[in-house]
Design an enzyme around this catalytic site. Structure first.
Site, PDB file in Angstrom:
ATOM      1  N   CYS A   1     -58.202 -66.199 -53.007  1.00 23.76           N
ATOM      2  CA  CYS A   1     -57.598 -64.687 -52.416  1.00 23.76           C
ATOM      3  C   CYS A   1     -58.845 -64.062 -51.895  1.00 23.76           C
ATOM      4  O   CYS A   1     -59.062 -63.726 -50.889  1.00 23.76           O
ATOM      5  CB  CYS A   1     -56.545 -64.162 -52.983  1.00 23.76           C
TER       6      CYS A   1
ATOM      7  N   HIS B   1     -54.157 -60.875 -57.303  1.00 25.29           N
ATOM      8  CA  HIS B   1     -53.938 -61.542 -56.151  1.00 25.29           C
ATOM      9  C   HIS B   1     -54.234 -60.334 -54.948  1.00 25.29           C
ATOM     10  O   HIS B   1     -53.702 -59.268 -54.976  1.00 25.29           O
ATOM     11  CB  HIS B   1     -52.705 -62.080 -55.964  1.00 25.29           C
TER      12      HIS B   1
ATOM     13  N   HIS C   1     -53.516 -64.246 -46.470  1.00 28.69           N
ATOM     14  CA  HIS C   1     -54.187 -64.391 -47.686  1.00 28.69           C
ATOM     15  C   HIS C   1     -54.374 -65.645 -47.922  1.00 28.69           C
ATOM     16  O   HIS C   1     -53.765 -66.717 -47.105  1.00 28.69           O
ATOM     17  CB  HIS C   1     -53.106 -63.703 -48.882  1.00 28.69           C
TER      18      HIS C   1
END
Length: 167
Positions: free
Chosen positions: A76, A127, A139
């Site tokens: 990410c 994340h 993402h």
């Protein structure tokens, strides 16, 4: 018994697949953080968002790879780093914990396209993605690679903790 076992295996796979990027760092979450909704026209009017969408389109579907920063695979923060470098000519920190420690804090009602949004997974913020407006963020997901998702979608709803702006 078999159905129960399948259900446990299914949940275990989902947990692993959606685990997000591993990163250390602990910031106090704001579970009420929800970005303001922008109409589709507002997304199109943002020059920053347009540049980031172009990078997203170039890498859409690239697989997830822990530590990855290229089309061979992204995690990410690696995708965010690459999107900012290629789309905006900006250098961001490499990891989610480093990103959490820099940039300007954005209050929940003021999140704009291009802001980096952070999600709590497994008890810590691990994340991150780039908010694009209209409830969408881009993402690198462990389950689908580089993709876009709805912040208010089933998995992400209630996990958004904060946002940072890197201008």
């Amino acid at each position: 018994m078999v159905n129960s076992f399948r259900h446990v295996i299914f949940l275990a796979c989902i947990t692993v697949a959606l685990g997000g990027c591993a990163s250390s760092g602990s910031m106090q979450p704001d579970q009420s953080a929800q970005p303001r909704q922008l109409p589709p026209a507002a997304i199109e009017e943002s020059g920053k968002a347009q540049k980031l969408w172009q990078v997203f389109e170039r890498y859409r579907g690239a697989p997830y790879e822990y530590g990855g920063t290229s089309s061979d695979g992204f995690d990410c923060s690696g995708f965010i780093l690459t999107a900012y470098q290629e789309g905006l000519g900006k250098q961001l920190p490499r990891t989610t914990s480093q990103m959490l420690a820099s940039g300007d804090v954005v209050h929940p009602g003021e999140i704009q396209p291009g802001d980096v949004v952070f999600f709590r997974i497994g008890g810590k913020e691990q994340h991150a993605g780039i908010y694009m407006g209209g409830d969408r963020f881009i993402h690198a997901s462990t389950s689908t690679g580089v993709s876009q998702s709805s912040i208010s979608g089933y998995y992400w709803k209630g996990r958004l903790t904060q946002a940072r702006r890197f201008d």
